[in-house]
Scaffold this motif. Structure first.
Motif, PDB file in Angstrom:
ATOM      1  N   VAL A 175      11.121  42.482 -25.131  1.00  0.00           N
ATOM      2  CA  VAL A 175       9.893  42.668 -24.223  1.00  0.00           C
ATOM      3  C   VAL A 175      10.304  43.865 -23.116  1.00  0.00           C
ATOM      4  O   VAL A 175      11.669  43.898 -23.028  1.00  0.00           O
ATOM      5  CB  VAL A 175       9.743  41.408 -23.478  1.00  0.00           C
ATOM      6  CG1 VAL A 175       9.425  40.253 -24.332  1.00  0.00           C
ATOM      7  CG2 VAL A 175      11.063  40.842 -22.938  1.00  0.00           C
ATOM      8  N   ASN A 352       2.085  36.250 -17.704  1.00  0.00           N
ATOM      9  CA  ASN A 352       1.175  35.773 -18.784  1.00  0.00           C
ATOM     10  C   ASN A 352       1.744  35.955 -19.930  1.00  0.00           C
ATOM     11  O   ASN A 352       2.561  37.150 -20.286  1.00  0.00           O
ATOM     12  CB  ASN A 352      -0.214  36.401 -18.824  1.00  0.00           C
ATOM     13  CG  ASN A 352      -0.976  36.122 -17.552  1.00  0.00           C
ATOM     14  OD1 ASN A 352      -0.843  34.982 -16.857  1.00  0.00           O
ATOM     15  ND2 ASN A 352      -1.904  37.112 -17.051  1.00  0.00           N
ATOM     16  N   SER A 353       2.046  35.040 -20.826  1.00  0.00           N
ATOM     17  CA  SER A 353       2.518  35.042 -22.323  1.00  0.00           C
ATOM     18  C   SER A 353       4.239  35.029 -22.099  1.00  0.00           C
ATOM     19  O   SER A 353       4.856  34.223 -22.827  1.00  0.00           O
ATOM     20  CB  SER A 353       2.004  36.328 -22.976  1.00  0.00           C
ATOM     21  OG  SER A 353       0.733  36.253 -22.903  1.00  0.00           O
ATOM     22  N   THR A 354       4.841  35.895 -21.487  1.00  0.00           N
ATOM     23  CA  THR A 354       6.170  36.265 -21.667  1.00  0.00           C
ATOM     24  C   THR A 354       6.889  35.415 -20.517  1.00  0.00           C
ATOM     25  O   THR A 354       8.283  35.499 -20.896  1.00  0.00           O
ATOM     26  CB  THR A 354       6.530  37.644 -21.539  1.00  0.00           C
ATOM     27  OG1 THR A 354       6.100  38.158 -20.366  1.00  0.00           O
ATOM     28  CG2 THR A 354       5.829  38.190 -22.817  1.00  0.00           C
ATOM     29  N   TYR A 358       5.685  30.159 -19.813  1.00  0.00           N
ATOM     30  CA  TYR A 358       4.756  30.281 -21.254  1.00  0.00           C
ATOM     31  C   TYR A 358       5.621  30.431 -22.412  1.00  0.00           C
ATOM     32  O   TYR A 358       5.193  29.877 -23.437  1.00  0.00           O
ATOM     33  CB  TYR A 358       3.854  31.408 -20.955  1.00  0.00           C
ATOM     34  CG  TYR A 358       2.868  31.378 -19.684  1.00  0.00           C
ATOM     35  CD1 TYR A 358       1.880  30.442 -19.920  1.00  0.00           C
ATOM     36  CD2 TYR A 358       3.017  32.008 -18.659  1.00  0.00           C
ATOM     37  CE1 TYR A 358       0.865  30.351 -18.639  1.00  0.00           C
ATOM     38  CE2 TYR A 358       2.020  31.891 -17.730  1.00  0.00           C
ATOM     39  CZ  TYR A 358       1.000  31.179 -17.783  1.00  0.00           C
ATOM     40  OH  TYR A 358       0.202  30.892 -16.574  1.00  0.00           O
ATOM     41  N   SER A 359       6.689  31.055 -22.210  1.00  0.00           N
ATOM     42  CA  SER A 359       7.566  31.415 -23.263  1.00  0.00           C
ATOM     43  C   SER A 359       8.833  30.544 -23.623  1.00  0.00           C
ATOM     44  O   SER A 359       9.216  30.256 -24.732  1.00  0.00           O
ATOM     45  CB  SER A 359       8.167  33.043 -23.409  1.00  0.00           C
ATOM     46  OG  SER A 359       9.046  32.731 -22.087  1.00  0.00           O
ATOM     47  N   ASN A 361      11.450  30.898 -22.526  1.00  0.00           N
ATOM     48  CA  ASN A 361      13.123  31.659 -22.425  1.00  0.00           C
ATOM     49  C   ASN A 361      12.989  32.416 -21.187  1.00  0.00           C
ATOM     50  O   ASN A 361      12.056  32.767 -20.512  1.00  0.00           O
ATOM     51  CB  ASN A 361      13.385  32.169 -23.706  1.00  0.00           C
ATOM     52  CG  ASN A 361      12.388  33.449 -23.850  1.00  0.00           C
ATOM     53  OD1 ASN A 361      12.124  34.550 -23.327  1.00  0.00           O
ATOM     54  ND2 ASN A 361      11.457  33.221 -25.097  1.00  0.00           N
ATOM     55  N   THR A 363      14.081  35.672 -21.156  1.00  0.00           N
ATOM     56  CA  THR A 363      14.326  37.257 -21.633  1.00  0.00           C
ATOM     57  C   THR A 363      13.462  38.062 -20.457  1.00  0.00           C
ATOM     58  O   THR A 363      13.958  39.031 -20.176  1.00  0.00           O
ATOM     59  CB  THR A 363      13.735  37.530 -23.151  1.00  0.00           C
ATOM     60  OG1 THR A 363      14.261  36.474 -23.819  1.00  0.00           O
ATOM     61  CG2 THR A 363      13.998  38.747 -23.547  1.00  0.00           C
ATOM     62  N   GLN A 364      12.356  37.635 -20.130  1.00  0.00           N
ATOM     63  CA  GLN A 364      11.325  38.406 -19.252  1.00  0.00           C
ATOM     64  C   GLN A 364      12.108  38.398 -18.064  1.00  0.00           C
ATOM     65  O   GLN A 364      12.252  39.690 -17.399  1.00  0.00           O
ATOM     66  CB  GLN A 364      10.029  37.761 -19.097  1.00  0.00           C
ATOM     67  CG  GLN A 364       9.070  38.807 -18.507  1.00  0.00           C
ATOM     68  CD  GLN A 364       8.721  39.940 -19.119  1.00  0.00           C
ATOM     69  OE1 GLN A 364       8.178  39.951 -20.165  1.00  0.00           O
ATOM     70  NE2 GLN A 364       9.205  41.178 -18.678  1.00  0.00           N
TER      71      GLN A 364
END
Length: 424
Positions: A175, A352-354, A358-359, A361, A363-364
């Protein structure tokens, strides 16, 4: 060529350019009456200098031609774009003229440099500031803008090439860092440089809490209003198209600063017993700063939460300069650096999404933190070095006696308020 989107970009550029005079009013109202001209001239000086440097070589550094699949890091220049010579014609099939984008990004460069000036209010030489602005823009802002904003997208909408903060992060971690309109490139960048200059120039004479009060709160409110108005071009305009994403960014640019204004006033009421007009203006700006990287990636409820957090935290953060002993005159660190960090890191949880919720995790959040603190350290170190060299050579700070008297007449030979003409 899409004439509607072209008009949208040009209008957004005009709105963002208006932000710098708005900043001049915002900063000008916060200083003492005998320094208002000097303070406002630091912003107008940035408009003139950076506008010219952008056309000569700034754009060529910030937006060199990309090679598909190649990460841009750390610094390059496209000699064909010097003086914008290769951008005068619109390629067939282009969505908008290249010069429209050049104009839009020029206004970002101008306001970013101008933001730094708030940390050195009441004590900086105009000529030294102009030298700093030229060097810092060249080796800090232009490259950082390239890391964040210079990218191309593939047919599937993912990054195909670009700077290391966007394309590079995606390549390494899956990402890319999210910075829709400049939380890292503009606000963290400027806030870190402001902290560095505050340390280089040192404290104002008699520095302590309450050393000065804003001489003109109506100027502060006017400046905040112009900044908010121009910020719609800043955030929604970064979509470069009049579409649903721009509309989301536009709405979030209303509600996040509104919530931040309330958050700041609540803290003021609890802490000091009275909500102030300067607090309302500062809260709105803190919310605008925080929503800048996140404006296209948050649902409205999260934008409101971000605003409340940014307003409240920044209202507390501006007190750190008294606790830690650095004289950031107009709270660039407390609002722009802290607000930029809040908005950038908030995406790690709520994008949103990441985002984490939502994910599932982190990472974002990890890539947001890498981007934020990399820009912070890079800008701080180089700004400190540039400021130190200027201070040791031509001198950056005015004499103490001139600072006490007010530097408008000393530096510019003018007064902000001439209530009676003694010559008549």
């Amino acid at each position: 060529m899409d004439q509607g989107n072209t008009a949208f970009i040009l209008l957004a550029a005009a709105l963002v350019l208006l932000m710098t005079p708005g900043l001049a009013f915002f900063y000008g109202g916060l200083v003492k009456a005998k320094s208002v001209i000097s303070m406002m001239m630091l912003s107008f000086g940035a408009m003139g200098l950076i506008g010219v440097l952008w056309a000569i070589y700034g754009y060529a550094i910030a937006f060199p031609t990309l090679t598909e699949g190649v990460i841009q890091f750390p610094w390059s220049i496209d000699t064909s774009e010097i003086f914008l010579s290769s951008l005068l014609e619109t390629p067939e099939g282009a969505a908008y003229p290249p010069l429209a984008f050049v104009a839009f990004q020029a206004t970002f460069a101008i306001i970013t440099v101008a933001l730094v000036s708030g940390a050195i209010a009441d004590r900086a030489k105009f000529g030294a500031w102009m030298v700093f602005a030229a060097v810092w823009a060249t080796i800090v802002y232009f490259p950082v803008a390239s890391w964040v904003f210079n990218f191309t997208l593939g047919d599937d909408g993912s990054f195909a090439s670009g700077g290391w903060i966007t394309y590079g992060m995606q390549t390494w971690f899956g990402v890319g860092a999210i910075d829709f309109a400049g939380g890292t490139a503009v606000h963290i960048n400027a806030g870190a440089a402001a902290l560095a200059l505050a340390l280089v120039l040192g404290k104002r004479v008699g520095f302590q809490k309450g050393i000065t009060v804003p001489h003109n709160p109506p100027f502060v409110l006017l400046g905040a209003g112009l900044l908010w108005f121009g910020w719609f071009g800043f955030n929604a305009g970064s979509e470069l198209a009049a579409d649903n994403t721009a509309a989301i960014a536009f709405v979030n640019t209303i509600i996040a600063p509104a919530a931040a204004l309330l958050g700041w006033l609540i803290v003021e009421k609890i802490k000091d017993g009275k909500p102030t007009s300067v607090g309302a203006a500062s809260g709105a700006v803190a919310g605008l700063v925080a929503i800048t990287p996140a404006c296209a990636s948050l649902r409205p409820e999260w934008a409101i939460l971000l605003g409340l957090i940014a307003g409240a935290v920044c209202a507390v953060a501006i007190e750190l300069k008294f606790k830690w002993g650095f004289d950031d005159s107009l709270d660039v660190v407390g609002i722009h650096l802290v607000g930029g960090l809040i908005g950038t890191l908030f995406l790690g949880f709520f994008a949103n999404s990441t985002g984490l919720i939502y994910s599932g995790n982190l990472t974002q959040l990890m890539v947001q933190a890498i981007a934020a603190f990399s820009v912070l350290i890079y800008s701080f170190v180089l700004a400190y070095a540039i400021g130190w060299v200027i201070q040791k050579t031509m001198g950056f700070r005015v004499k103490n006696e001139d600072e006490i008297a007010g530097i408008d007449t000393i530096v510019h030979g003018e007064e902000g308020y001439v209530l009676a003409d003694i010559r008549s």
